[in-house]
Design an enzyme around this catalytic site. Structure first.
Site, short mmCIF file in Angstrom:
data_model
loop_
_atom_site.label_atom_id
_atom_site.label_comp_id
_atom_site.label_asym_id
_atom_site.label_seq_id
_atom_site.Cartn_x
_atom_site.Cartn_y
_atom_site.Cartn_z
N GLU A 236 0.84 -1.21 0.00
CA GLU A 236 0.00 0.00 0.00
C GLU A 236 0.87 1.26 0.00
O GLU A 236 2.09 1.19 0.16
CB GLU A 236 -0.91 0.04 1.23
CG GLU A 236 -2.36 -0.38 0.97
CD GLU A 236 -3.15 0.65 0.17
OE1 GLU A 236 -2.56 1.67 -0.27
OE2 GLU A 236 -4.36 0.45 -0.02
N ASN B 149 -10.34 5.68 1.83
CA ASN B 149 -9.38 5.41 0.77
C ASN B 149 -9.42 6.49 -0.30
O ASN B 149 -10.30 7.35 -0.32
CB ASN B 149 -9.69 4.05 0.11
CG ASN B 149 -8.71 2.97 0.50
OD1 ASN B 149 -7.52 3.23 0.66
ND2 ASN B 149 -9.20 1.75 0.66
N ASP C 204 -9.76 1.65 -4.51
CA ASP C 204 -8.83 1.66 -3.39
C ASP C 204 -8.03 2.97 -3.47
O ASP C 204 -8.60 4.03 -3.55
CB ASP C 204 -7.94 0.41 -3.44
CG ASP C 204 -7.36 0.03 -2.08
OD1 ASP C 204 -6.98 0.95 -1.33
OD2 ASP C 204 -7.25 -1.16 -1.79
#
Length: 289
Positions: free
Chosen positions: A14, A146, A196
């Site tokens: 991430e 997100n 995302d």
């Protein structure tokens, strides 16, 4: 079109952030409790091991890093230094939440959201951490905060609550950091991936990584689908633009919770992928604290 830069085997890769001054990509593996920095030219990667989940990372304007951890935000003064808490530890005592996606605005403020493990309880929130350590709750009622990113002029803020399949755009006062009216920016079809992490390029177009969607997409400032880039993995988690000309896309991905059969079809799940783009990204500001 898409290259595997690093077969990292990340559980939950991430928060890729290009550090222009260092020519390095910073990123995290949330579930492995690691911060990485990768040199794309050599593919060499250094790793910091932390003692808990690290949801996001961003450079600081004065050097070092800011990170979002289990209980709140922390500063890392230099590579290898221990994180030291900074600002209110807003998630302390809330075991089902941790920090998740974040970005820095042009004024050096850190916009960081949380995620809740209880997907029936919309208790997560988006926060704004100012350089002086003060914190504002921007809004709540979220499951997975997100997709935080700003338009080139700093007057539009993009955000996703991933399970809703929707991206929203908000007016924002770049001086005060106050959000105004929000609108639906783009809604993705059910079963085709969920928004995302994201970023904005120099033309003001928004790139979104679609979790369980096998792709990243580029949307116009009006929310129209302009481009789709297919990936060989199911769970891209976030995209960043960087490199010497800011025209290299870096995409983190996740490899956790795949069945043996799924893993056979995507052996590089959890890898770090790259591809070239036509429109450069924006050099990201550093956190001012």
């Amino acid at each position: 079109m898409v290259d595997l830069l690093l077969d990292a085997g990340a559980l939950l890769g991430e928060s890729p952030r290009w550090h222009a001054a260092e020519a390095r990509l910073y990123w995290v593996d949330i579930d492995a409790h690691r911060i990485h920095r990768t040199d794309p030219a050599t593919r060499a990667t250094e790793t910091m091991q932390l003692d808990g989940p690290v949801g996001c990372v961003a450079p600081r304007a004065g050097g070092g890093l800011i990170v979002g951890l289990k209980d709140g935000c922390a500063l890392i003064d230099h590579w290898g230094a221990a994180p030291r808490p900074f600002g209110p530890q807003m998630l302390a005592g809330i075991p089902e939440q941790r920090c998740n996606d974040a970005c820095v605005d042009a004024a050096g403020r850190f916009w960081v959201g949380s995620v809740t493990s209880d997907k029936t309880n919309p208790a997560a929130s988006l926060y704004r951490l100012d350089p002086d350590g003060s914190m504002t709750t921007v809004f709540g009622g979220l499951l997975t905060s997100n997709g935080a990113a700003f338009s080139p002029d700093g007057r539009t803020f993009y955000h996703a609550d991933t399970p809703t399949h929707a991206l929203r755009a908000y007016t924002v006062d770049p001086t005060t950091g106050t959000l105004g009216e929000g609108r639906l920016f783009h809604r993705f079809e059910m079963g085709k991936g969920r928004p995302d992490g994201g970023t904005v390029d120099a033309e003001g177009c928004y790139w979104s990584a679609l979790w369980d969607g096998w792709r990243v997409v580029r949307l116009s400032p009006a929310g129209e689908l302009l481009q789709t880039v297919a990936l060989p993995v199911q769970r891209p988690s976030m995209i960043a633009l960087g490199g010497a000309d800011m025209k290299t896309a870096f995409v983190t991905t996740a490899g956790k919770n795949l069945t043996d059969e799924e893993r056979k079809g995507q052996p590089h799940a959890g890898g770090l992928f790259t591809f070239r783009v036509d429109v450069p990204g924006l050099v990201q500001p550093g956190f001012g604290g």
